[in-house]
Write an enzyme that holds these catalytic residues in place. Structure first.
Site, PDB file in Angstrom:
ATOM      1  N   ASP A  29       0.830  -1.215   0.000  1.00  0.00           N
ATOM      2  CA  ASP A  29       0.000   0.000   0.000  1.00  0.00           C
ATOM      3  C   ASP A  29       0.858   1.256   0.000  1.00  0.00           C
ATOM      4  O   ASP A  29       0.509   2.255  -0.646  1.00  0.00           O
ATOM      5  CB  ASP A  29      -0.921   0.017   1.225  1.00  0.00           C
ATOM      6  CG  ASP A  29      -2.031  -1.018   1.133  1.00  0.00           C
ATOM      7  OD1 ASP A  29      -2.183  -1.629   0.053  1.00  0.00           O
ATOM      8  OD2 ASP A  29      -2.735  -1.220   2.134  1.00  0.00           O
ATOM      9  N   GLY A  70       1.852  -4.767  -7.082  1.00  0.00           N
ATOM     10  CA  GLY A  70       1.154  -6.010  -7.380  1.00  0.00           C
ATOM     11  C   GLY A  70       2.024  -7.231  -7.126  1.00  0.00           C
ATOM     12  O   GLY A  70       1.553  -8.237  -6.570  1.00  0.00           O
ATOM     13  N   ARG A  74       1.335 -10.181  -4.211  1.00  0.00           N
ATOM     14  CA  ARG A  74       1.251 -11.619  -4.523  1.00  0.00           C
ATOM     15  C   ARG A  74       2.307 -12.417  -3.770  1.00  0.00           C
ATOM     16  O   ARG A  74       2.024 -13.501  -3.243  1.00  0.00           O
ATOM     17  CB  ARG A  74       1.379 -11.832  -6.032  1.00  0.00           C
ATOM     18  CG  ARG A  74       0.173 -11.348  -6.832  1.00  0.00           C
ATOM     19  CD  ARG A  74       0.260 -11.789  -8.278  1.00  0.00           C
ATOM     20  NE  ARG A  74       1.396 -11.193  -8.978  1.00  0.00           N
ATOM     21  CZ  ARG A  74       1.358 -10.011  -9.598  1.00  0.00           C
ATOM     22  NH1 ARG A  74       0.253  -9.285  -9.579  1.00  0.00           N
ATOM     23  NH2 ARG A  74       2.426  -9.549 -10.232  1.00  0.00           N
ATOM     24  N   ASP A  91      -4.991   4.793  -9.376  1.00  0.00           N
ATOM     25  CA  ASP A  91      -4.680   4.813 -10.817  1.00  0.00           C
ATOM     26  C   ASP A  91      -5.433   5.938 -11.509  1.00  0.00           C
ATOM     27  O   ASP A  91      -4.917   6.605 -12.409  1.00  0.00           O
ATOM     28  CB  ASP A  91      -5.067   3.475 -11.468  1.00  0.00           C
ATOM     29  CG  ASP A  91      -4.034   2.390 -11.227  1.00  0.00           C
ATOM     30  OD1 ASP A  91      -2.937   2.708 -10.730  1.00  0.00           O
ATOM     31  OD2 ASP A  91      -4.335   1.222 -11.532  1.00  0.00           O
TER      32      ASP A  91
END
Length: 213
Positions: A29, A70, A74, A91
Site C-alpha cells: 500500500d 502487485g 502476490r 490509478d
C-alpha cells in the site's frame, strides 16, 4: 494488449526490487501511495511549466510502482479487496494528473516552441487533453460499473496501459525535440480510441444484459 504481452516482462524485471522492499518491511500500500504521489507531482508540477521532458522522466520513474505493488502483494500473500480498491482508485488519480497537467499548460495559451503553420491553437490542445482525461475516466468507470453489476467489460482498443504509454512517450519526445503537432495527433487519436472503447464496453454489457433477460 500491452497488459497481455508486456506484463510478464515487467514482472520479471521488477521482481528483485519488490523482494527487496518486502525484506525492508515496506507495505504494498505504501508503494501504491508513493507511486501515485510521484506521478501526480511530476505531472502537475512540471507539465504546467512546459517542462514536458523532465515531467515525463519523473512520471516514468514512479509509474511502474503499479507493477511493483502487485508483485509485492502476490509474493507476500497480502492480495486483498482493499489493495485492489486502493490501486484502482489511485490509478485514476495518476491518469487524471497526467492529462490535467497538459490541460493546465495549454489552457494558459502557451506553446512549447514555434512550429510555424503546423502549430495548433492552445485552446484546441487543452480541449483534446481534457477529452482524453474525461473519456479515460469513463472507460475505467464502465468496466467497474459492469463488474459491480455482475458482468464484465474487458474489451476495447484503448485500455489504460496503451493510453499511458502513448501520451508519455509522445509528451517526452515533444519536450525534447519532436514538433508539437505530433502531440496534437496523439491526443486526438487517444480521445477517439477512448470514445470507441466506451462504446465497445457499453455494447458488451448490453449484450450480456440481454442474454440474461
Amino acid at each position: 494488449m500491452l497488459n497481455k504481452y508486456a506484463r510478464p516482462f515487467f514482472t520479471q524485471l521488477f521482481t528483485p526490487l519488490a523482494s527487496l522492499l518486502l525484506r525492508l518491511g515496506v507495505s504494498p500500500d505504501v508503494v501504491t501511495i508513493v507511486g501515485t504521489l510521484g506521478v501526480s507531482l511530476g505531472a502537475l508540477v512540471f507539465y504546467p511549466q512546459g517542462e514536458f521532458l523532465i515531467g515525463t522522466l519523473v512520471i516514468t520513474a514512479f509509474v511502474f510502482s503499479d507493477t511493483v505493488d502487485g508483485i509485492m502483494a502476490r509474493r507476500s500473500g497480502r492480495s486483498s479487496t482493499w489493495g485492489a480498491f486502493l490501486d484502482s482508485t489511485l490509478d485514476r488519480v495518476a491518469d487524471a494528473s497526467i492529462f490535467g497537467g497538459l490541460v493546465l499548460f495549454y489552457a494558459g495559451g502557451q506553446h512549447l516552441r514555434s512550429d510555424g503553420w503546423l502549430q495548433v491553437r492552445p485552446g484546441v490542445m487543452a480541449a483534446l487533453a481534457l477529452a482524453c482525461l474525461i473519456l479515460g475516466m469513463v472507460v475505467s468507470y464502465a468496466k467497474a460499473r459492469a463488474e459491480g453489476l455482475g458482468m464484465t467489460a474487458n474489451v476495447g482498443i484503448a485500455e489504460r496501459a496503451e493510453r499511458l504509454v502513448a501520451v508519455l512517450v509522445i509528451t517526452g519526445f515533444v519536450g525534447w525535440f519532436v514538433p508539437e503537432i505530433f502531440l496534437t495527433v496523439v491526443l486526438a487519436l487517444l480521445a477517439l480510441a477512448s470514445f470507441i472503447t466506451v462504446v465497445q464496453r457499453m455494447l458488451e454489457v448490453r449484450r450480456q444484459a440481454l442474454d440474461v433477460a
